[in-house]
Design a protein around this motif. Structure first.
Motif, PDB file in Angstrom:
ATOM      1  N   UNK A  26       0.832  -1.204   0.000  1.00  0.00           N
ATOM      2  CA  UNK A  26       0.000   0.000   0.000  1.00  0.00           C
ATOM      3  C   UNK A  26       0.867   1.254   0.000  1.00  0.00           C
ATOM      4  N   UNK A  28       3.938   1.528  -1.155  1.00  0.00           N
ATOM      5  CA  UNK A  28       4.585   1.583  -2.465  1.00  0.00           C
ATOM      6  C   UNK A  28       3.640   2.146  -3.522  1.00  0.00           C
ATOM      7  N   UNK A  29       2.368   1.779  -3.412  1.00  0.00           N
ATOM      8  CA  UNK A  29       1.391   2.281  -4.371  1.00  0.00           C
ATOM      9  C   UNK A  29       1.071   3.745  -4.131  1.00  0.00           C
ATOM     10  N   UNK A  30       1.014   4.130  -2.850  1.00  0.00           N
ATOM     11  CA  UNK A  30       0.482   5.448  -2.550  1.00  0.00           C
ATOM     12  C   UNK A  30       1.514   6.559  -2.580  1.00  0.00           C
ATOM     13  N   UNK A  32       4.016   7.476  -4.543  1.00  0.00           N
ATOM     14  CA  UNK A  32       4.154   8.270  -5.767  1.00  0.00           C
ATOM     15  C   UNK A  32       2.978   9.200  -6.019  1.00  0.00           C
ATOM     16  N   UNK A  33       1.790   8.753  -5.675  1.00  0.00           N
ATOM     17  CA  UNK A  33       0.622   9.613  -5.899  1.00  0.00           C
ATOM     18  C   UNK A  33       0.724  10.844  -5.014  1.00  0.00           C
ATOM     19  N   UNK A  35       3.370  12.136  -3.835  1.00  0.00           N
ATOM     20  CA  UNK A  35       4.469  12.932  -4.377  1.00  0.00           C
ATOM     21  C   UNK A  35       3.999  13.774  -5.545  1.00  0.00           C
ATOM     22  N   UNK A  36       3.228  13.160  -6.443  1.00  0.00           N
ATOM     23  CA  UNK A  36       2.761  13.881  -7.619  1.00  0.00           C
ATOM     24  C   UNK A  36       1.803  14.993  -7.219  1.00  0.00           C
ATOM     25  N   UNK A  47       9.715  18.980 -11.396  1.00  0.00           N
ATOM     26  CA  UNK A  47       8.842  17.979 -10.777  1.00  0.00           C
ATOM     27  C   UNK A  47       9.648  17.038  -9.906  1.00  0.00           C
ATOM     28  N   UNK A 250       0.868  17.566 -13.200  1.00  0.00           N
ATOM     29  CA  UNK A 250       0.535  17.011 -11.886  1.00  0.00           C
ATOM     30  C   UNK A 250      -0.782  17.604 -11.388  1.00  0.00           C
ATOM     31  N   UNK A 253      -3.693  16.109 -13.156  1.00  0.00           N
ATOM     32  CA  UNK A 253      -3.845  14.740 -12.676  1.00  0.00           C
ATOM     33  C   UNK A 253      -4.496  14.703 -11.306  1.00  0.00           C
ATOM     34  N   UNK A 254      -4.086  15.628 -10.447  1.00  0.00           N
ATOM     35  CA  UNK A 254      -4.685  15.697  -9.106  1.00  0.00           C
ATOM     36  C   UNK A 254      -6.161  16.017  -9.190  1.00  0.00           C
ATOM     37  N   UNK A 257      -7.994  12.997 -10.273  1.00  0.00           N
ATOM     38  CA  UNK A 257      -7.964  12.028  -9.188  1.00  0.00           C
ATOM     39  C   UNK A 257      -9.037  12.345  -8.166  1.00  0.00           C
TER      40      UNK A 257
ATOM     41  N   UNK B 148      -0.531   9.703 -14.648  1.00  0.00           N
ATOM     42  CA  UNK B 148      -0.115  10.425 -13.448  1.00  0.00           C
ATOM     43  C   UNK B 148       0.815   9.557 -12.616  1.00  0.00           C
ATOM     44  N   UNK B 156      10.184  11.128  -9.187  1.00  0.00           N
ATOM     45  CA  UNK B 156      10.921  10.477  -8.107  1.00  0.00           C
ATOM     46  C   UNK B 156      12.286   9.988  -8.545  1.00  0.00           C
ATOM     47  N   UNK B 193       4.774  -1.766 -11.704  1.00  0.00           N
ATOM     48  CA  UNK B 193       3.989  -0.810 -10.923  1.00  0.00           C
ATOM     49  C   UNK B 193       2.643  -0.545 -11.565  1.00  0.00           C
TER      50      UNK B 193
END
Lengths: 290, 319, 440
Positions: A26, A28-30, A32-33, A35-36, A47, A250, A253-254, A257, B148, B156, B193
């Motif tokens: 979880x 690892x998945x979250x 980057x989001x 961060x973006x 960025x 970004x 994208x946000x 999201x 995204x 990163x 990923x």
């Protein structure tokens, strides 16, 4: 190692290892989001290095911000438009197909089902390129653009309502309908007042899924796009990320999201409420045909 | 006497199945299925035929646009021959990319399985009261833009990005690692990923379905935890593994955008890159469509196998 | 008036197409089996033979080899104005309440200028971008678009566009700024005498851009500056241009080859091998994002168009003179050939707003607007009489140490241009490029 293996295979033990996996995945998945999303508020163009908090990419940059760049605005509008239209087209057609497939046992039915499942599993690039060639060579009257993108997305998404509604139909069985017909309902009445209401949660769930698929699609809409107004958010983000990335990507994208999350939450709440309501309806007895 | 609705209260005879079936006119249900059938016929099957016609057609010499040949009798196999020859011979232009694509997809799918199975197992059996939360967090990528998520990794993995700064801060490296310089590992990482949720979903569905009673029965019969896993859980999840491998792996074959975002060098080119670029160079367009046909031919076996095994499994479940 | 679907060609086109198709081989499954025998096929069987002959309905002059005349410096082309594609009449009022659609490279036209023009005429100006020339051409030739203006059209693609009926002839009555402001030598260029279908847009030279804090070689001082790609290129941080013409001509210029429009397969093959060396040594990237990549350190050595150096300033903070970025045009060195070129603006046939399109062209050829375009956004110089190197060096986009990005009129005499190739020759170049991409 053997402790790891026993932890993995022991359904009754204390799975600390699995908890590490669970939380690790979880995170690892979250990350980057997060961060973006964070970098959409960066004050410089980078960025990767955060220098300060700013709404520049959301509001104030005269050329490239979410509010002022016409390309981004067009992209958002087009994305929402395509997602809505695809849902409006794919869900009814798919639900009707699921009903037809469940009740009609012909050869044609199984063949069509096979073709549909084939289209579901084929890599999207193959679908997108075939459609591109179709709209350039055979259907150039329609040509590339929003209509082509809509038709492409519908082919892509069609299988989902079918699979979901069909699963629900199988679990429901025919009893309710037949009871209704025994009580004097015509076929269409029983369909309208018994079957469809019972299917409503599945229909809505498939609608949400089709919407989510169309919202995020890239390959098909890119191949079938014509000009700037037919570019979608995914195309915009891809284009800028490849060349000169800016936090505006970004930001958009946000935005998407947040919108998607809201829709999913609403759909889920609605689904739970209608299932609960159906439960009470079923307990009270079938609604009598008028 | 109350005003009852017509038909209520009056006893009705039980009807036979045949009579009940006759309630619906013959055209009723097929009519429901027709729109979807027509839609797929035109925009899937016919689209595929157009691909064939373009591949086996020619190129207009002035406009340099495809000139599809609709009549199979006059199909020109040059483009297909060229493409096929360049895949099979070791000095062909598609040869290295073809093998590379297979290698990347296989590696990424395997890694997805290695990561996805434990998580699916955890989600299905051990999340307990946190299950809803983990489920929601797991499903999140399905509605978060793929672009995204990839852009996030670009940020990163940059030379001055978080990952490099963390590595340098922890003293593990002294200079930034160029993750985005064109490394196969970065690309495979990106594919994993992006697609691991598709592996977890069918695995979760299948692992969730294993009744606790089966596992308890195994325990009662004296099986060790390890034996239970290998002899009960794993075989029961076999269908899920197949589904996961197909649903997770197949889309990777058509990838070009992850490559462009995370690697973008010649040494990491995948088949998808050649296909998409050929569409833009008119004299090479027929090669691109020929590549599509080759890719489809390659994948038709796993696709059909998957469809056959799922329909068999669903029939078994209903029985 | 919607674009004609492409299979309903004009009778002239039909004639030429059929005569060309006669050269294509008859299908046979044996071809596939035969292909399994020896090495990989180099080209597809049965290439189209071009219609030769003096009768060329598309224009006069040029050299043969293609269905349309190919322009050369010593064989200029005058394109015909065809009856079914006349220029618009003079003195028409501009369209109102509409959207002017421009199709252009990315970062290649100032957004504020587009806004300004839109406000002036009460219309919306909409920009659609393409990443590379091949992509732009593919979109336009698909016949599926309805753009008004096509910007940044390279001169080596003009013949195909005109012959294919994708461009409309210009009515220069709407474009007085061409004669008034643009360099005299470009009023009636060899590739389009009398500027019937095109006007010039930007000028540039193709050279080398680098980060002087990472690449310490004295590139400007080398006897052959091109050598740096083979001797001193930093691994993983070297980028080359991603089109067959610029890429292969890099190797050709290095060898002293000045004919970068050659049809000699041996020369092309040799150039390809040279580039393959660079790729093998450096794992080079192929793109033209130098304006973003070099300043932020993604690339240390980049084969670049001079204007991209200017573009970088759009991405840098205000006032930054980028002292760590250097640029050099190898053509400046004695005895070393280099590329100088210009591109064009065209109006597409079937444009819905032809009058506005003409007016926009005139707008962009106004000296003040051209200067704004150059210095505040694109970084690309436009060939205006009043934009002189002396006036430019010291401006925001041309700091002292980057003075070599300014192109002078004299450079056109010493530089070499990329010219249009016959389709069969283009196939050779593109095929070589594909092989470089494939690593074979």
């Amino acid at each position: 190692m053997s402790r790891v293996r026993s932890a993995l295979s022991n359904p009754w033990g204390r799975p600390r290892f699995l908890w590490v996996i669970g939380i690790g995945y979880v995170v690892w998945t979250t990350i980057p989001i997060v961060h973006a999303v964070l970098f959409s508020f960066n004050e410089t163009r980078s960025i990767s290095t955060f220098t300060g908090f700013s709404l520049r990419w959301w509001l104030s940059d005269p050329d490239d911000s979410l509010l002022q760049d016409p390309a981004i605005r067009h992209a958002i509008v087009q994305t929402l438009k395509l997602a809505s239209l695809t849902t409006l087209l794919a869900v009814p057609v798919g639900v009707a197909f699921a009903l037809g497939l469940d009740r009609w046992r012909g050869r044609t039915a199984t063949t069509t089902n096979f073709v549909m499942m084939f289209s579901f599993i084929t890599p999207e690039l193959i679908l997108a390129v075939s459609l591109f060639l179709l709209f350039i060579n055979a259907f150039s009257v329609i040509g590339l653009g929003t209509t082509a993108q809509l038709l492409g997305l519908t082919v892509l998404a069609l299988a989902y309502p079918v699979v979901i509604v069909r699963a629900r139909l199988i679990s429901l069985g025919r009893d309710m309908e037949e009871a209704a017909m025994d009580l004097g309902a015509s076929p269409t009445q029983s369909l309208r007042r018994v079957t469809l209401p019972l299917l409503l949660p599945a229909i809505l769930a498939s609608g949400a899924i089709v919407f989510a698929i169309a919202l995020d699609d890239f390959v098909t809409v890119q191949q079938l796009a014509q000009d700037a107004p037919t570019a979608t958010v995914s195309m915009y983000i891809y284009g800028t990320a490849r060349g000169a990335p800016t936090p505006a990507a970004n930001a958009v994208g946000t935005l998407m999201l947040s919108a998607s999350t809201l829709i999913i939450v609403l759909a889920y709440v609605f689904y739970r409420r209608s299932v609960r309501k159906q439960g009470t309806q079923v307990a009270a007895g079938v609604e009598l045909p008028a | 006497m109350s005003e009852a609705a017509p038909g209520v209260g009056r006893p009705r005879p039980r009807r036979s199945a045949a009579v009940r079936a006759a309630w619906f006119p013959r055209w009723f249900w097929p009519a429901f299925a027709t729109p979807a059938a027509l839609f797929l016929l035109v925009f899937f099957v016919f689209a595929f035929y157009v691909t064939l016609a373009v591949t086996f057609g020619g190129i207009d010499p002035i406009l340099q646009t495809p000139d599809p040949q609709w009549n199979p009798a006059r199909w020109n196999t040059d483009a297909l021959a060229f493409t096929f020859s360049n895949i099979t011979h070791s000095d062909g232009i598609y040869h290295a990319s073809f093998l590379r694509t297979i290698a990347y997809v296989a590696t990424a799918t395997f890694l997805c399985l290695v990561i996805g199975y434990p998580f699916a197992y955890f989600l299905a059996r051990h999340a307990g009261r946190w299950r809803g939360l983990f489920l929601a967090l797991f499903l999140a990528p399905f509605w978060i833009s793929y672009m995204l998520r990839m852009t996030a990794w670009i940020g990163l993995l940059e030379d001055d990005g978080l990952v490099n700064r963390a590595l340098q801060g922890l003293g593990l490296t002294s200079a930034p690692i160029g993750f985005l310089d064109g490394k196969a590992s970065t690309l495979i990482f990106g594919l994993v990923y992006g697609y691991v949720p598709f592996m977890i979903l069918p695995l979760f569905a299948v692992l969730d379905r294993i009744p606790a009673s089966s596992l308890e029965a195994a325990r009662d019969l004296g099986a060790s935890p390890r034996a239970t896993f290998f002899r009960v859980t794993l075989p029961a999840s076999r269908q899920g593994i197949i589904a996961g491998v197909i649903i997770c792996g197949l889309p990777m074959f058509g990838d070009y955008f992850t490559q462009q975002l995370l690697a973008a060098t010649n040494g990491t080119r995948m088949l998808g890159n050649f296909i998409v670029e050929s569409l833009q160079i008119p004299i090479f367009l027929t090669r691109g469509s020929a590549l599509i046909l080759v890719l489809l031919a390659l994948l038709v076996v796993p696709i059909v196998y998957y469809l056959w095994s799922t329909s068999r499994a669903s029939r078994e479940r209903l029985a | 008036m919607p674009e004609q679907p492409m299979w309903r060609g004009l009778s002239r086109r039909e004639f030429l197409r059929r005569s060309a198709m006669a050269g294509i081989a008859v299908p046979s499954l044996a071809a596939i089996l035969a292909a399994c025998g020896s090495g990989a096929q180099e080209t597809e069987g049965g290439g189209a033979t071009a219609a030769t002959g003096a009768q060329n309905p598309y224009g006069t002059g040029g050299i043969g080899g293609a269905p349309y005349p190919l322009a050369r410096l010593d064989a200029p082309v005058t394109w015909n104005i065809l009856d079914d594609n006349p220029p618009i009449a003079s003195g028409l009022a501009p369209e109102t309440d509409t959207t002017l659609k421009i199709f252009n490279w990315n970062y290649y036209l100032s957004k504020s200028l587009m806004r300004q023009f839109g406000e002036q005429h009460g219309v919306t100006v909409e920009l659609t971008t393409f990443d590379d020339m091949v992509e732009g051409i593919a979109k336009v030739t698909s016949g599926q678009t309805d753009f008004d203006l096509f910007f940044g059209v390279q001169i080596y693609t003009i013949g195909r566009l005109i012959a294919g009926g994708f461009l409309q002839p210009l009515n220069l009555d709407y474009v007085p700024n061409l004669a008034a402001n643009v360099w005299d030598q470009l009023h009636s260029p060899f590739y389009d005498t009398e500027s019937r279908y095109t006007v010039p847009y930007s000028i540039w030279n193709t050279g080398i851009m680098w980060r002087n804090d990472f690449v310490t070689a004295d590139i400007a001082g080398l006897a052959n500056p091109y050598d740096v790609f083979w001797t001193d290129a930093p691994p993983d941080k070297t980028h080359l241009l991603n089109n067959s013409r610029d890429l292969l001509s890099l190797a050709m210029f290095r060898q002293g080859q000045t004919d970068v429009n050659t049809d000699d397969p041996a020369v092309i093959e040799a150039a390809k091998a040279q580039i393959a060396e660079v790729v093998a040594a450096t794992n080079a990237h192929f793109d033209h994002n130098d304006y973003a990549d070099v300043p932020r350190g993604r690339a240390y050595l980049h084969q670049s168009w001079s204007g991209n150096v200017g573009s970088a300033f759009y991405f840098l903070p205000e006032g930054d003179t980028a002292p760590n970025i250097s640029y050099y045009w190898p053509g400046s060195t004695e005895g070393i050939p280099g590329n100088v070129d210009n591109d064009t603006v065209t109006i597409l046939k079937g444009a819905k707003n032809p009058v506005l399109a003409h007016l926009f062209i005139d707008f962009i050829l106004d000296t003040a607007n051209a200067t704004t375009n150059y210095t505040t956004y694109t970084g690309y110089q436009q060939p205006m009489k009043d934009i002189t190197p002396e006036s430019m060096v010291g401006s925001a986009v041309v700091p002292e140490h980057l003075a070599s990005t300014v192109v002078r009129e004299e450079d056109f005499a010493t530089g070499y241009r990329l010219l249009e190739l016959a389709p069969a020759v283009e196939a050779l170049w593109e095929g070589a490029y594909q092989e470089i991409l494939a690593g074979v």
